[in-house]
Structure formats: C-alpha cells, structure tokens
Design an enzyme around this catalytic site. Structure first.
Site, PDB file in Angstrom:
ATOM      1  CB  SER A   1      -2.767  15.396   8.892  1.00 39.28           C
ATOM      2  OG  SER A   1      -1.976  14.587   9.709  1.00 39.28           O
TER       3      SER A   1
ATOM      4  CG  ASP B   1      -5.052  12.382  10.187  1.00 41.09           C
ATOM      5  OD1 ASP B   1      -4.116  12.563  10.998  1.00 41.09           O
ATOM      6  OD2 ASP B   1      -4.868  11.962   9.033  1.00 41.09           O
TER       7      ASP B   1
ATOM      8  CG  ASP C   1      -1.989  10.081  10.244  1.00 38.71           C
ATOM      9  OD1 ASP C   1      -1.750  11.006  11.056  1.00 38.71           O
ATOM     10  OD2 ASP C   1      -1.882  10.218   9.014  1.00 38.71           O
TER      11      ASP C   1
END
Length: 449
Positions: free
Chosen positions: A109, A250, A252
């Site tokens: 992430s 990533d 998100d």
C-alpha cells in the site's frame, strides 16, 4: 486462535525478512490454496477447480513474490490468473466480476518499496473473514505437499485487466455528468494506478496532467501520492489546474487538492460525499475510526446523521458499516468506502464521487467543506521494538493522564500500535494546534525514552 501472520491488512513486512520471503510466500500460497479448494469442493461444485486472481503494485519484489504465490497455489491444485500491476480495488472488482474463488494482491500500500505484503479478497470482493485467515494460518503449520501432476494448477494472463477496470470506474460516475472543462492533476504515486487513473478521468472529459506515473520498481510512494501530497499541491499551482487527485501505491487511498493548492484529507472528502448523498435522499449514518476528527462527528450530528467509530483500518470500518447497514465510511488517511459503488475502498471511485458532488452542487471543494472546521491534530509515530509491551511504560501512561486532565472535554488523546509497522502512534486533538503539538510531543518523548 491468535493471529501469527495476518495483520489488519494481510501479511506485511520488509522483503527478505520473515514472513516476506519467497519460501514463506510459497507456503502461504499453498496453505491458501488448500483452504480454498476445501471450500470449493464443499460448495457442491461439480468438476473444475478454484481459480485465483493475482495482482500486484509496482515494487521490484512483486515479481519474486508473484512467482512464489503462483507456485504454491499450483501445488495445491488451484488455477491462477495473473493481472500484473493493478490497484488493490481492481482485484476486488475483477474477482467478483469474473466469479473467481479469491483475489490476491501483492502490495504494501502506502509503505516504501522495501516493504511488501499479501492480502486476500473473497469471491464477493470483500477482504477475507477472520475465520478464513485463521484457517490459512492453521494450514501453514502443515508441511507443504503437492497434488498429483494431473491435478496441478495452471496459470494464464488475464486479458485487458486495465481496460475492464477503467470501464468499471467510469460506470460509478453519473451518466448525465462529465468532466469537460476541468483541468485535473492526477498523482499515481508511481504505483499500481499509473496506467489506469489518468485514463479514467481523461475518458470522462477532463484535461489530465499526470505525475507520479513513471514507476521503476523503487520509487513507489517516494515523494508522490496520498502520503506526500505536497508534490500534487505544487503541480496544481504550476499548471493552474482546477483540482488535484492523489492516490497511494495501491490506489485505495484518496487525497485531493483544490486550485489554490490546499490539501483535503479523507475526513473532509467523506463530508463532501455525504452532503451530496443527503441532497438526494436520507443517509442513516457513516463510520469513521478512532482517528477521525471530532469536527466530523459534530457536523454529522447537526445534520441528523448517525456516526460510529471503528478501530483504525478500513477492514474494521467496513465491519461496522455492515453491522449497522450503513453505506458510507472512511478514514482521514483517505480510505473511503461507498458500498453503493464498490465492495472496498477505492481511490479512483471515491474521487469520482467527490467530483460528481462538486458538479451537482456547482461549488468548489472549499465551499463544500466550509461548514466543517477541523480540530487541530498532531500525530507522532514512535518506533518501538517489535512485540514490545509499550502499554507498560508507566512514565508515558502518567503523561497521557496528565494531558487528558488538561484537555478536559476540549480535546482527546489516542495512543495505538500500528497494525502494519513496528510503530506506536500518539495522537492529540485540541482546540489549537500549538497545544496539540506540545502535548503530543510530551507523550511521545516519554514513550521513546
């Protein structure tokens, strides 16, 4: 059974140090494959075998870990589809859309390239239940075997994974609206959305300037993206753009910037989204976390909207949303969930929801957030030894109690361990920034001593 490997967002750590080693990841793939095969067969499926989709971000270690996972899954008799570099929410969507047994993302992430991790999605596009993760951990205790040659899994590439996901993202934007006339800077953090996010906004009509879109395996999140929005702020001013959109490695998370370069965090963006939803119908409630700014809770109360706090981590936000039957939630870090659009947090989809809110209202981000005056917060990360019992630090606890007495009802203190790194986070919220900074430092100094 206590978790040994899974944290709040899968299995994560520094590459080359257990558990993020190729041998462990191969065993993890095998263990997951055995659990998935058992569930597949118990589901009454006749013939065939489970298929798992694997995606990754742009870290150099992704190649090695992808190969290890593929080998472990194949040894368990599971077929594999490889999507290559793709956002985490894209794997969640594609897993559900293609009716697959599970999705796996190789990503850490927002962390630097030296770290990596493995996270799983269920067939429904949600993060795996705790019970399934515990089953996988239990299976890791068994020695790795291999099914017979005629039952080995096969691997193949998924054709046009980026194109499929781009179309999905666009489908979450109202058909009666478009982005014509807007100049938008999109910062992809040199991460998984580098070949996706700019096209989504361009195909909806915006003039797009891309930054952080040249990954080399080592520069993910380095000075760009949602964790370093200063680059986006500068680019918006330089290009005289209307808005800026920053994703993390990533994709998100979402942070946005207005035309002046002013940065808007997840709490503010959730407020904009809820305001827009409220204009078209009732909103029962929204979920934040222990880190959510008090101002958001106060604002929602005035609007007649329920509010609940979950533990830090988007999986816990989602759990509370599902328990209460609410559709919206998020974190100040930029994880935003709109269950009427996607099953998981999605930076691109969230940006489209904010953009549609701005289009419908005819207002700027500043105007849409004018009623939300955030309380100053200071967050200090204190590095600790992994596994240390920081809560037994009597000097720190005494300082915390002293600060809480001084604040009374005009602020709050939150001290918590990171779920992904050997850090303890000290957060103080107060009516003015200088008090928050000084009080947080007092506690952090005692913790670090």
């Amino acid at each position: 059974m206590a978790r040994q490997y899974f944290g709040t967002d899968g299995v994560r750590g520094e590459v080359g140090i257990a558990p993020i080693t190729p041998d462990f990841v191969m065993r993890l793939g095998y263990a997951a494959g055995k659990v998935l095969t058992k569930a597949f067969e118990s589901g009454g499926r006749s013939g065939g075998r489970p298929t798992v989709l694997i995606g990754k971000d742009t870290r150099i270690s992704g190649y090695m870990l992808e190969a290890a996972l593929e080998a472990g899954l194949a040894a368990a008799g599971v077929d594999v589809m490889l999507a290559g570099p793709m956002p985490t929410p894209a794997i969640a969507y594609l897993t559900r859309a293609l009716r697959l047994a599970a999705g796996i993302v190789i990503s850490a992430s927002h962390n630097p390239y030296q770290d990596n991790g493995i996270k799983f999605f269920s067939a429904s596009g949600n993060k795996l239940d705790d019970t399934i993760e515990l089953e996988i951990e239990a299976a890791l205790a068994d020695s790795m075997q291999c099914v017979a040659s005629d039952r080995l899994g096969r691997a193949r590439r998924l054709d046009d994974a980026p194109g499929r996901y781009i179309e999905f993202c666009k489908s979450t934007f109202p058909t009666e609206l478009d982005l014509r006339g807007l100049k938008i800077v999109v910062d992809c953090a040199h991460g998984a959305a580098y070949h996706i996010a700019p096209y989504v906004f361009h195909e909806l009509g915006a003039e797009v300037i891309s930054i952080g879109n040249k990954p080399d395996g080592f520069n993910i999140n380095d000075g760009f993206g949602a964790t370093a929005p200063a680059a986006l702020s500068q680019a918006v001013r330089e290009h005289q753009a209307d808005l800026g959109i920053a994703l993390d490695g990533d994709a998100d998370r979402l942070i946005m910037v207005d035309s002046t370069g002013r940065i808007y965090n997840g709490d503010e963006l959730l407020f904009v989204m809820i305001q827009d939803r409220l204009a078209t119908g009732p909103v029962a409630g929204a979920v934040g976390t222990l880190m959510t700014n008090m101002a958001l809770e106060v604002a929602f109360k005035k609007m007649g909207i329920g509010f609940a706090r979950a533990k830090v981590g988007d999986r816990y936000v989602l759990e509370v949303m599902q328990e209460r039957g609410w559709l919206y939630g998020g974190e100040a870090s930029g994880h935003l969930l709109c269950l009427d659009k996607h099953t998981t947090g999605d930076g691109i989809v969230s940006a489209l929801q904010v953009l549609s809110a701005l289009q419908r209202s005819g207002k700027t981000l500043q105007q849409c957030t004018a009623a939300l005056q955030l309380f100053p917060q200071t967050l200090i990360n204190v590095k600790v030894q992994a596994g240390s019992d920081w809560q037994k630090n009597s000097a720190m606890m005494s300082e915390k109690e002293s600060v809480e007495r001084e604040l009374g009802e005009s602020g709050r203190v939150l001290i918590r361990a990171s779920g992904t790194e050997p850090l303890v986070r000290v957060m103080v919220e107060a009516k003015n920034a200088s008090d928050a900074q000084a009080m947080a430092k007092r506690i952090a100094d005692k913790l670090a001593a």
